[in-house]
Design a protein around this motif. Sequence first.
Motif, PDB file in Angstrom:
ATOM      1  N   VAL A  32       0.871  -1.180   0.000  1.00 21.27           N
ATOM      2  CA  VAL A  32       0.000   0.000   0.000  1.00 21.27           C
ATOM      3  C   VAL A  32       0.905   1.225   0.000  1.00 21.27           C
ATOM      4  CG1 VAL A  32      -1.917   1.206   1.136  1.00 21.27           C
ATOM      5  CG2 VAL A  32      -1.671  -1.264   1.436  1.00 21.27           C
ATOM      6  N   VAL A  53      -3.244   7.256   2.633  1.00 19.78           N
ATOM      7  CA  VAL A  53      -3.967   6.032   2.260  1.00 19.78           C
ATOM      8  C   VAL A  53      -3.514   4.884   3.174  1.00 19.78           C
ATOM      9  CG1 VAL A  53      -4.372   4.352   0.399  1.00 19.78           C
ATOM     10  CG2 VAL A  53      -4.275   6.794  -0.135  1.00 19.78           C
ATOM     11  N   PRO A 103     -19.189  10.184  11.454  1.00 22.12           N
ATOM     12  CA  PRO A 103     -18.749  10.496  10.081  1.00 22.12           C
ATOM     13  C   PRO A 103     -18.424  11.974   9.886  1.00 22.12           C
ATOM     14  CG  PRO A 103     -20.710   9.114  10.026  1.00 22.12           C
ATOM     15  CD  PRO A 103     -20.507   9.511  11.460  1.00 22.12           C
ATOM     16  N   TYR A 104     -19.141  12.846  10.585  1.00 22.75           N
ATOM     17  CA  TYR A 104     -18.871  14.270  10.400  1.00 22.75           C
ATOM     18  C   TYR A 104     -17.493  14.646  10.971  1.00 22.75           C
ATOM     19  CZ  TYR A 104     -19.315  19.250   9.980  1.00 22.75           C
ATOM     20  OH  TYR A 104     -19.074  20.550   9.623  1.00 22.75           O
ATOM     21  N   ALA A 150     -14.849  13.369   8.725  1.00 24.33           N
ATOM     22  CA  ALA A 150     -14.665  14.231   7.553  1.00 24.33           C
ATOM     23  C   ALA A 150     -13.806  15.446   7.920  1.00 24.33           C
ATOM     24  CB  ALA A 150     -16.024  14.665   7.002  1.00 24.33           C
ATOM     25  N   GLN A 151     -14.035  15.987   9.117  1.00 23.03           N
ATOM     26  CA  GLN A 151     -13.236  17.130   9.559  1.00 23.03           C
ATOM     27  C   GLN A 151     -11.757  16.743   9.671  1.00 23.03           C
ATOM     28  OE1 GLN A 151     -14.653  20.316  10.005  1.00 23.03           O
ATOM     29  NE2 GLN A 151     -16.210  19.117   8.963  1.00 23.03           N
ATOM     30  N   ARG A 192     -10.190  14.368   8.088  1.00 24.24           N
ATOM     31  CA  ARG A 192      -9.632  14.208   6.730  1.00 24.24           C
ATOM     32  C   ARG A 192      -9.411  15.567   6.072  1.00 24.24           C
ATOM     33  NH1 ARG A 192     -13.690   9.636   5.798  1.00 24.24           N
ATOM     34  NH2 ARG A 192     -12.450   7.732   6.035  1.00 24.24           N
ATOM     35  N   PHE A 193     -10.358  16.467   6.285  1.00 18.52           N
ATOM     36  CA  PHE A 193     -10.257  17.804   5.686  1.00 18.52           C
ATOM     37  C   PHE A 193      -8.976  18.504   6.142  1.00 18.52           C
ATOM     38  CE2 PHE A 193     -10.801  22.392   5.854  1.00 18.52           C
ATOM     39  CZ  PHE A 193     -11.295  22.683   4.598  1.00 18.52           C
ATOM     40  N   PRO A 252     -21.558  21.721   7.294  1.00 19.26           N
ATOM     41  CA  PRO A 252     -20.905  21.677   5.984  1.00 19.26           C
ATOM     42  C   PRO A 252     -19.702  20.724   5.916  1.00 19.26           C
ATOM     43  CG  PRO A 252     -20.138  23.573   7.213  1.00 19.26           C
ATOM     44  CD  PRO A 252     -21.101  22.851   8.125  1.00 19.26           C
ATOM     45  N   VAL A 253     -19.577  20.071   4.776  1.00 18.85           N
ATOM     46  CA  VAL A 253     -18.383  19.258   4.493  1.00 18.85           C
ATOM     47  C   VAL A 253     -17.833  19.728   3.141  1.00 18.85           C
ATOM     48  CG1 VAL A 253     -17.427  16.936   4.227  1.00 18.85           C
ATOM     49  CG2 VAL A 253     -19.480  17.267   5.617  1.00 18.85           C
ATOM     50  N   ALA A 254     -16.543  20.022   3.104  1.00 16.92           N
ATOM     51  CA  ALA A 254     -15.911  20.488   1.865  1.00 16.92           C
ATOM     52  C   ALA A 254     -14.862  19.480   1.397  1.00 16.92           C
ATOM     53  CB  ALA A 254     -15.268  21.852   2.084  1.00 16.92           C
ATOM     54  N   GLU A 255     -14.370  19.696   0.187  1.00 17.81           N
ATOM     55  CA  GLU A 255     -13.394  18.840  -0.495  1.00 17.81           C
ATOM     56  C   GLU A 255     -14.092  17.599  -1.039  1.00 17.81           C
ATOM     57  OE1 GLU A 255     -10.310  19.224  -1.297  1.00 17.81           O
ATOM     58  OE2 GLU A 255      -9.679  20.923  -0.102  1.00 17.81           O
ATOM     59  N   VAL A 289     -13.398  14.049   0.241  1.00 21.86           N
ATOM     60  CA  VAL A 289     -13.798  13.954   1.653  1.00 21.86           C
ATOM     61  C   VAL A 289     -15.327  13.848   1.739  1.00 21.86           C
ATOM     62  CG1 VAL A 289     -13.806  15.164   3.883  1.00 21.86           C
ATOM     63  CG2 VAL A 289     -11.756  15.238   2.443  1.00 21.86           C
ATOM     64  N   GLU A 305     -16.458  10.306   0.863  1.00 21.55           N
ATOM     65  CA  GLU A 305     -16.230   9.395   2.006  1.00 21.55           C
ATOM     66  C   GLU A 305     -17.310   9.627   3.076  1.00 21.55           C
ATOM     67  OE1 GLU A 305     -13.310   7.299   2.892  1.00 21.55           O
ATOM     68  OE2 GLU A 305     -11.776   7.917   1.466  1.00 21.55           O
ATOM     69  N   TYR A 306     -17.669  10.885   3.276  1.00 23.54           N
ATOM     70  CA  TYR A 306     -18.709  11.219   4.262  1.00 23.54           C
ATOM     71  C   TYR A 306     -20.051  10.619   3.845  1.00 23.54           C
ATOM     72  CZ  TYR A 306     -22.088  13.886   6.957  1.00 23.54           C
ATOM     73  OH  TYR A 306     -23.131  14.231   7.782  1.00 23.54           O
ATOM     74  N   GLU A 321     -20.114   6.909   4.484  1.00 28.26           N
ATOM     75  CA  GLU A 321     -20.210   6.520   5.895  1.00 28.26           C
ATOM     76  C   GLU A 321     -21.537   6.910   6.534  1.00 28.26           C
ATOM     77  OE1 GLU A 321     -16.609   8.290   7.295  1.00 28.26           O
ATOM     78  OE2 GLU A 321     -15.389   6.723   6.368  1.00 28.26           O
ATOM     79  N   LYS A 350     -10.045  -1.251  -0.692  1.00 27.05           N
ATOM     80  CA  LYS A 350     -10.423   0.141  -0.375  1.00 27.05           C
ATOM     81  C   LYS A 350      -9.211   1.068  -0.556  1.00 27.05           C
ATOM     82  CE  LYS A 350     -13.455   1.925   3.167  1.00 27.05           C
ATOM     83  NZ  LYS A 350     -14.159   1.720   4.424  1.00 27.05           N
ATOM     84  N   ALA A 351      -8.063   0.609  -0.080  1.00 30.75           N
ATOM     85  CA  ALA A 351      -6.828   1.404  -0.212  1.00 30.75           C
ATOM     86  C   ALA A 351      -6.479   1.600  -1.685  1.00 30.75           C
ATOM     87  CB  ALA A 351      -5.680   0.731   0.537  1.00 30.75           C
ATOM     88  N   ARG A 392      -8.720   4.269  -3.119  1.00 34.12           N
ATOM     89  CA  ARG A 392      -8.278   5.612  -2.689  1.00 34.12           C
ATOM     90  C   ARG A 392      -6.997   6.017  -3.416  1.00 34.12           C
ATOM     91  NH1 ARG A 392      -9.552   3.950   3.143  1.00 34.12           N
ATOM     92  NH2 ARG A 392     -11.528   4.997   3.568  1.00 34.12           N
ATOM     93  N   PHE A 393      -6.098   5.056  -3.591  1.00 38.83           N
ATOM     94  CA  PHE A 393      -4.826   5.334  -4.258  1.00 38.83           C
ATOM     95  C   PHE A 393      -5.066   5.853  -5.674  1.00 38.83           C
ATOM     96  CE2 PHE A 393      -1.392   4.094  -7.093  1.00 38.83           C
ATOM     97  CZ  PHE A 393      -0.270   4.537  -6.418  1.00 38.83           C
ATOM     98  N   LYS A 407      -6.641   9.311  -5.884  1.00 39.53           N
ATOM     99  CA  LYS A 407      -5.618  10.312  -5.555  1.00 39.53           C
ATOM    100  C   LYS A 407      -4.651  10.505  -6.734  1.00 39.53           C
ATOM    101  CE  LYS A 407      -2.284  11.075  -1.749  1.00 39.53           C
ATOM    102  NZ  LYS A 407      -2.586  12.417  -1.272  1.00 39.53           N
TER     103      LYS A 407
END
Lengths: 228, 228
Positions: free
Chosen positions: A65, A70, A89-90, A93-94, A96-97, B64-67, B70, B73-74, B77, B92-93, B96-97, B100
């Motif tokens: 990996v 990741v 989840p929220y 997300a934060q 990850r952000f 709010p969730v941005a990006e 992200v 993913e939110y 979940e 899953k990895a 994501r790889f 990205k």
Amino acid sequence: MAKDEVKLFGYWASPFALRVEWALKIKGVEYEYIDEDLMNKSPMLLQYNPVHKKIPVLVHNGKPVAESLVIIEYIEETWKQNPIFPEDPYEKAQARFWAKFADEKCQPSIFSAFLKQGEELEKAVKEARENLKTLEMGLKGKFFGGEKIGFADVAIGWIPFWTGMTEEIIGVKLVDEENMTLLNAWFKDVLNVEILKERLPPRDKTLAHCKNFRESLLSAGASASPST
Amino acid sequence: MAKDEVKLFGYWASPFALRVEWALKIKGVEYEYIDEDLMNKSPMLLQYNPVHKKIPVLVHNGKPVAESLVIIEYIEETWKQNPIFPEDPYEKAQARFWAKFADEKCQPSIFSAFLKQGEELEKAVKEARENLKTLEMGLKGKFFGGEKIGFADVAIGWIPFWTGMTEEIIGVKLVDEENMTLLNAWFKDVLNVEILKERLPPRDKTLAHCKNFRESLLSAGASASPST
């Protein structure tokens, strides 16, 4: 179940390998660490990461990996003990952000300050300060994870260590202690978390390495960026 | 439980908003879509994404969730039905790889080909082709998700649509059909997945928009990048 075989290909001075090691340590996963010579990468590394040819790479029972964030997500999902992410989840997300923000904004601007001189340095310093001030918004208490460290702390806890050395090398403060009280406290607190602290590379050796790295880039007129 | 209130701030021609819409559609989540004027962003958008001031932003029950990645993913979940990710952490990895890789390598190089001219165009085309050839390694069958679409398909399924328009505008093929048989098939297959296809913006309108956007950037001599 057979014992897991876990290998990590890293480089002793790489913050991106460091954050993967932190995640493994938090989980209590035993692993073999292979330090790569970045000027002469091993055939194993090139085989395991043919796309980027970079460290870090985690190899779990023979399966590789790559990409440090990741890898940390993979570690979290594979070994359930001592969760690095919150369940919500929220909040996840934060986390990850902010890890993404630090990688995409803070890291390049600090690295730019590390490399620039004269007027360009001034501009880079201003930008790094603005990004660090923004990063402060992500603190949920003492840490990005709240009262204990979480994903963002593990992902970006290397920033205080390298920023401190950058400040020493360029002779300019990037963290405005008066205007970034919370972030300044986090800079100290996160490096005092035992499990993170004990895996930091020796400061003197790393500082000398950073100085040499900077000199070689400046004399080559290059602007290479570190591997993620 | 009270009904979820879900809002998405997007822009009709943004691939990054599109991929979030695709994820919501796959999950069957009802949402209100707010199309932003990027030249005159709404106070709501700036309030919900004070860090980047960019679309897309998902607002779920006021939070709010941005990006875009992200956000996906939110969504995954928060609404468990119709999983976008495989269960296996290793797969899953991989998903994501590749998402990205496409964001960090394919997208900038295709965008560079879209904007460059003369010798610079040649270089950009070469780089875009190399990155697309590498991206092909991620296909697990018909799709990145295997026999059905998964996270990477949702995240980067916009590439075939925009690459096709880029090829038409610059008059150069980026996908080498002979040398990228699998990727070429995916380019067609992914845009034929009904749930993705029905949310694509109209091609003619988008093509005209891309041409105008390119002209305005070329005449300004700028190299702005689209928002993620």
